[in-house]
Structure formats: C-alpha cells, structure tokens
Design a protein around this motif. Structure first.
Motif, PDB file in Angstrom:
ATOM      1  N   PHE A  91      -4.894  -0.136  -5.632  1.00 38.79           N
ATOM      2  CA  PHE A  91      -3.690   0.156  -6.394  1.00 38.79           C
ATOM      3  C   PHE A  91      -4.031   0.690  -7.783  1.00 38.79           C
ATOM      4  N   VAL A  92      -3.245   1.655  -8.213  1.00 40.65           N
ATOM      5  CA  VAL A  92      -3.238   2.085  -9.614  1.00 40.65           C
ATOM      6  C   VAL A  92      -2.062   1.427 -10.320  1.00 40.65           C
ATOM      7  N   ASP A  93      -0.900   1.450  -9.660  1.00 36.69           N
ATOM      8  CA  ASP A  93       0.315   0.860 -10.224  1.00 36.69           C
ATOM      9  C   ASP A  93       1.176   0.342  -9.078  1.00 36.69           C
ATOM     10  N   ARG A  94       1.444  -0.953  -9.070  1.00 35.49           N
ATOM     11  CA  ARG A  94       2.281  -1.532  -8.011  1.00 35.49           C
ATOM     12  C   ARG A  94       3.767  -1.334  -8.302  1.00 35.49           C
ATOM     13  N   PHE A  95       4.146  -0.979  -9.511  1.00 37.22           N
ATOM     14  CA  PHE A  95       5.504  -0.693  -9.983  1.00 37.22           C
ATOM     15  C   PHE A  95       6.562  -1.501  -9.217  1.00 37.22           C
ATOM     16  N   GLU A  96       7.149  -0.922  -8.145  1.00 38.63           N
ATOM     17  CA  GLU A  96       8.111  -1.642  -7.302  1.00 38.63           C
ATOM     18  C   GLU A  96       7.625  -1.605  -5.853  1.00 38.63           C
ATOM     19  N   PRO A 133       6.974  -2.626  -2.176  1.00 41.92           N
ATOM     20  CA  PRO A 133       6.384  -1.518  -1.413  1.00 41.92           C
ATOM     21  C   PRO A 133       7.183  -0.212  -1.455  1.00 41.92           C
ATOM     22  N   PHE A 134       8.154  -0.107  -2.376  1.00 42.93           N
ATOM     23  CA  PHE A 134       9.016   1.079  -2.405  1.00 42.93           C
ATOM     24  C   PHE A 134       8.451   2.200  -3.288  1.00 42.93           C
ATOM     25  N   TYR A 135       7.906   1.815  -4.427  1.00 44.62           N
ATOM     26  CA  TYR A 135       7.297   2.774  -5.350  1.00 44.62           C
ATOM     27  C   TYR A 135       5.965   2.202  -5.809  1.00 44.62           C
ATOM     28  N   TYR A 136       4.908   2.969  -5.589  1.00 42.65           N
ATOM     29  CA  TYR A 136       3.589   2.520  -6.061  1.00 42.65           C
ATOM     30  C   TYR A 136       2.610   3.687  -5.994  1.00 42.65           C
ATOM     31  N   SER A 137       1.437   3.481  -6.559  1.00 44.77           N
ATOM     32  CA  SER A 137       0.391   4.509  -6.501  1.00 44.77           C
ATOM     33  C   SER A 137      -0.948   3.838  -6.223  1.00 44.77           C
ATOM     34  N   PHE A 138      -1.827   4.592  -5.596  1.00 39.83           N
ATOM     35  CA  PHE A 138      -3.178   4.094  -5.318  1.00 39.83           C
ATOM     36  C   PHE A 138      -4.140   5.276  -5.292  1.00 39.83           C
ATOM     37  N   GLU A 139      -5.418   4.988  -5.249  1.00 38.48           N
ATOM     38  CA  GLU A 139      -6.414   6.064  -5.261  1.00 38.48           C
ATOM     39  C   GLU A 139      -7.505   5.781  -4.245  1.00 38.48           C
ATOM     40  N   TYR A 140      -8.130   6.862  -3.820  1.00 37.65           N
ATOM     41  CA  TYR A 140      -9.266   6.745  -2.927  1.00 37.65           C
ATOM     42  C   TYR A 140     -10.156   7.965  -3.115  1.00 37.65           C
ATOM     43  N   ASP A 164     -11.333  10.051  -5.534  1.00 36.93           N
ATOM     44  CA  ASP A 164     -10.840  11.235  -6.249  1.00 36.93           C
ATOM     45  C   ASP A 164      -9.548  11.804  -5.678  1.00 36.93           C
ATOM     46  N   ILE A 165      -8.842  11.048  -4.835  1.00 37.11           N
ATOM     47  CA  ILE A 165      -7.517  11.453  -4.363  1.00 37.11           C
ATOM     48  C   ILE A 165      -6.509  10.455  -4.928  1.00 37.11           C
ATOM     49  N   PHE A 166      -5.478  10.979  -5.571  1.00 34.56           N
ATOM     50  CA  PHE A 166      -4.431  10.144  -6.150  1.00 34.56           C
ATOM     51  C   PHE A 166      -3.209  10.204  -5.249  1.00 34.56           C
ATOM     52  N   PHE A 167      -2.784   9.044  -4.768  1.00 29.06           N
ATOM     53  CA  PHE A 167      -1.630   8.951  -3.876  1.00 29.06           C
ATOM     54  C   PHE A 167      -0.454   8.329  -4.612  1.00 29.06           C
ATOM     55  N   LEU A 168       0.708   8.959  -4.517  1.00 29.17           N
ATOM     56  CA  LEU A 168       1.939   8.392  -5.041  1.00 29.17           C
ATOM     57  C   LEU A 168       2.906   8.204  -3.879  1.00 29.17           C
ATOM     58  N   VAL A 169       3.552   7.045  -3.845  1.00 27.49           N
ATOM     59  CA  VAL A 169       4.509   6.736  -2.788  1.00 27.49           C
ATOM     60  C   VAL A 169       5.880   6.532  -3.419  1.00 27.49           C
ATOM     61  N   VAL A 193       8.153   8.497 -11.424  1.00 26.51           N
ATOM     62  CA  VAL A 193       7.365   9.440 -10.627  1.00 26.51           C
ATOM     63  C   VAL A 193       6.731  10.494 -11.520  1.00 26.51           C
ATOM     64  N   GLU A 194       7.538  11.096 -12.382  1.00 28.36           N
ATOM     65  CA  GLU A 194       7.027  12.166 -13.246  1.00 28.36           C
ATOM     66  C   GLU A 194       5.993  11.643 -14.233  1.00 28.36           C
ATOM     67  N   LYS A 195       6.263  10.488 -14.811  1.00 28.12           N
ATOM     68  CA  LYS A 195       5.311   9.894 -15.754  1.00 28.12           C
ATOM     69  C   LYS A 195       3.986   9.582 -15.063  1.00 28.12           C
ATOM     70  N   THR A 196       4.075   9.092 -13.833  1.00 27.70           N
ATOM     71  CA  THR A 196       2.864   8.754 -13.086  1.00 27.70           C
ATOM     72  C   THR A 196       2.054   9.999 -12.746  1.00 27.70           C
ATOM     73  N   LEU A 197       2.734  11.041 -12.291  1.00 30.24           N
ATOM     74  CA  LEU A 197       2.018  12.276 -11.945  1.00 30.24           C
ATOM     75  C   LEU A 197       1.415  12.949 -13.170  1.00 30.24           C
ATOM     76  N   ALA A 198       2.034  12.749 -14.330  1.00 30.47           N
ATOM     77  CA  ALA A 198       1.533  13.349 -15.575  1.00 30.47           C
ATOM     78  C   ALA A 198       0.395  12.543 -16.185  1.00 30.47           C
ATOM     79  N   SER A 199       0.138  11.349 -15.678  1.00 26.70           N
ATOM     80  CA  SER A 199      -0.865  10.461 -16.273  1.00 26.70           C
ATOM     81  C   SER A 199      -2.262  11.056 -16.172  1.00 26.70           C
ATOM     82  N   SER A 200      -3.123  10.623 -17.059  1.00 24.81           N
ATOM     83  CA  SER A 200      -4.502  11.113 -17.063  1.00 24.81           C
ATOM     84  C   SER A 200      -5.208  10.752 -15.765  1.00 24.81           C
ATOM     85  N   LYS A 201      -4.899   9.586 -15.207  1.00 29.79           N
ATOM     86  CA  LYS A 201      -5.517   9.166 -13.953  1.00 29.79           C
ATOM     87  C   LYS A 201      -5.152  10.134 -12.819  1.00 29.79           C
TER      88      LYS A 201
END
Length: 409
Positions: free
Chosen positions: A204-209, A211-218, A220-225, A241-249
């Motif tokens: 996980f990068v951010d569990r936010f909400e 299992p509805f909204y979260y992000s993880f990585e594997y 060098d691939i960044f996944f947003l759900v 969503v936009e803030k997460t996609l704009a993040s440095s990570k």
C-alpha cells in the motif's frame, strides 16, 4: 644455397596455407550469410514477441498440469515474460446470492501457477450481491465462498491481489435521499477486506478509504484504485484521485495504472448506455492523460476488448463468471477470458496482452476483434489501430452514428 635447398618445401607450405584459408572463408560465407542490421533487429524483435516460455510440467501442481495437458498437442501458449507479469481477471460472480462459481473461475485460478505472475488483478464483481433482500448471513456466505475459491489460493501462493469493488460486491448507487442503497453490502465488504486474515498482500501507498479507494505499488508501477461500482465518483473523491496521481510517488513511477469496475466507454451489447459507463468519460480521460496514466483496466461489460482513446490505453477485461456478452455490432460470440499482461519498461508500448479463451485455452488475436467500436459516448479504437488508419467508410460509419465530436481520436 641452403634457401634454395628448402625452397620447394616452403613454397608448398605457403600454397597449402593459402588454399586452406580460402576454403575456410568459403565455408564461413555459406554458413553465416550477412544480414543487414535493420533486418536482423526486426527478426530478433519478432522472436522475442512470439517465442513462448517453456514450463516444466513436473513443476506444476497436478490439477494445473492436467488442464495444461488438455490444451492439445501444441500445448498451452506461455508468452515471453516481461519485466513484470500481471494476471488480470474480472466478473467472477454467478446468480444473485450465489455461493458457488462457474467452472471457468476455478479453472482460471488453477492455471495461475502455469503463468507464474508477479501480481493478480481483478476488475470487480467478486461476489453476487446488489440485491436488497439478501440477508447479512447470505452476504457473509458469499464472501466466504469467494475466499475459498479465489482469495485463499492466492494467499497460499503468496501472490499479491489488487482489486476494485464492483456493483455486485458493494454498489455505490445512491437513493433519493443521497444514501447508499446497498449500505449493508458496503459494510460487509469493508469488514471482509479489513480483516487481517484477508490481507491482499499488496504494498500500500495510501489506504485512504480501502477497499473502495486506495493506491499501491509494485516494481516501479503505481496503481490507483477508485470506486467504479456505479457511474458517479463524488467530487471530493476525485480530488483525492487527482492529488494522488500528481504526487511525487506516482509521477516518479515508470508506469501508472488505474483500476475500476465500470469502463469509460461502452463496448458490449446491453451495457452500451449511461449508467453502465463512468459519467463524464471524456473529462475523466483528460485528467488521467494529464497525469500520464498509461492504462485504465476495467470490467463490468462482460466482454474483452483491448482498446484506446486519445493517449489512454483501455483494457476491458472479459469475464470468468456468468453472462458473457458480445461486442457492439458483432454477431453473438460470447467468450470467457483472462489476460496475461507482460510489462517491458524499455518497450514503447510498455504492455503486451496475451488473452485466453478460458474454455478452449486458445489465444484471442487482435485480428479476431473489431478494429473499432462505436460506443454511445465515443469511439474506442482497437489498441493496434489509429484513427488515421481507418478507411473513409469506417470513419463515416462512426460520424453518421455519433457525430464528429465523439469520433475524434
């Protein structure tokens, strides 16, 4: 005098040496013909794309080996492995309230050791909910069946499982008063996925909400759900969503992938209408393109189509469960499928899809699918076809039906 004495022998040795040199050069010329550099690179590229990986049958579980053997004399094709291999499945459920799964679901899960993916993705609809009369006991039983058939085997194999919530898992549809119609299903889905025993194993990068909204990585691939279990995403969630996609990570990753249940554009008969796709599709696509999202992986349409629109790749996953649908404007051909995605970071396309008809185990070729689909909210091009490659008749068929705005590439 002594030189003259040995001259015949020296001359014979030189002559013999020259003959041997010429003969050796001639043999090498026959065995190793010169290939122009450009042609040679092309041949190497073709081999790398089509040469299958070999898998030792003895290393496979007996159930897997038996299914592979059933593929016939040519065997089950295993594509050349990329830097990262993903296995993508979707829409696993059967009839409302069902605690059993179609044979193709179990078959797909049993075959996973053959492909040896790094990560398994699911486009949603893991259970058979979205029915107000289902009791809490029935909903728990469905999640227990999912765990038994799908999640537990993946955990035993130590395979991370990235998933998105589907409308039959925990729909986000709203009632007249703005409340969730299926609040009970959402609560129980949240309970299941937040149980430490059911940890999906992703980083996980951010569990936010979750299992509805979260992000993880594997790797060098960044996944947003996001929660695409209905057609509308609330504005405050889009801000996340936009803030997460704009993040440095996210931006430092070599690739960004979005996972959601409903697609942006309709592709299948009976699902090509508002409510079965995300609202404001072009606006969402513009946002995803702005943050260089490479691929949006979705389910729900119950049909496989490898598409693109603008700069966004659109992987519409086929289903393994009940109710396959034909693509728009095609003769009924209802396939059940899963997709192996090989990611090569040095390739311009990044991704290679190998999609299998799970019933025949044959690979579905792009050429078997329409070059484009006239979705009600915009054209979707097959991923290997560009707008300028369409014939004038093909372009006209879209414009006459949808208008020029919805047919723009």
């Amino acid at each position: 005098m002594r030189f003259r004495q040995f001259f015949p022998q020296i001359f014979f040795g030189i002559t013999l040496g020259l003959c041997l040199c010429f003969a050796l050069h001639a043999c090498q010329s026959v065995k190793s013909p010169q290939i122009p550099v450009t042609v040679q690179r092309s041949l190497e590229t073709n081999v790398s794309q089509t040469q299958p990986q070999t898998v030792s049958q003895s290393s496979l579980p007996p159930e897997t080996a038996a299914i592979v053997k059933s593929a016939g004399l040519d065997g089950l094709f295993n594509p050349k492995r990329g830097d990262v291999r993903l296995l993508a499945i979707s829409d696993l459920n059967s009839a409302y309230g069902s605690t059993d799964y179609d044979p193709e679901v179990d078959k797909g899960i049993a075959l996973i050791p053959f492909w040896q993916p790094d990560l398994v993705l699911c486009g949603g609809d893991m259970v058979a909910g979205q029915k107000a009369t289902l009791s809490e006991q029935q909903i728990r039983a469905m999640w227990a069946a999912f765990d038994n058939h799908i999640a537990a085997p993946l955990r035993r194999a130590k395979l991370p499982f990235g998933f998105t919530i589907g409308n039959h898992d925990a729909s986000s549809s709203l009632g007249a008063k703005g409340n969730f119609i299926y609040q009970k299903e959402r609560d129980l889905a949240t309970e299941y996925w937040n149980n430490p025993k059911h940890d999906p194993g992703v980083q996980f990068v951010d569990r936010f909400e979750f299992p509805f909204y979260y992000s993880f990585e594997y790797k060098d691939i960044f996944f947003l759900v996001w929660d695409g279990s209905s057609s509308r995403i609330p504005q405050e969630k889009l801000q996340w969503v936009e803030k997460t996609l704009a993040s440095s990570k996210a931006q430092a990753a070599k690739m960004r992938v979005l996972l959601g249940h409903l697609p942006l554009y309709g592709i299948a008969v009976g699902r090509n209408d508002p409510g079965n796709v995300m609202d404001n599709a072009d606006r969402l696509r513009a946002m995803l393109e702005r943050y260089k999202v490479h691929t949006y992986i979705s389910g729900h349409q119950h049909a496989y189509y490898p598409g693109h629109r603008g700069n966004l790749q659109l992987l519409h996953l086929g289903l393994l469960g009940s109710g396959p649908r034909p693509l728009i404007d095609t003769t009924p051909r209802r396939l059940k499928s899963l997709t192996v995605l090989d990611i090569n970071f040095n390739s311009p396309e990044l991704t290679t899809y190998t999609t299998y008809d799970i019933q025949t185990l044959k690979v579905i070729q792009y050429e078997q699918l329409p070059r484009f689909l006239n979705s009600h909210n915009g054209i979707v091009l097959r991923r290997d076809v560009e707008w300028n490659e369409l014939t004038s008749e093909e372009k006209s068929s879209c414009i006459n039906r949808l208008g020029s705005n919805l047919c723009s590439p």
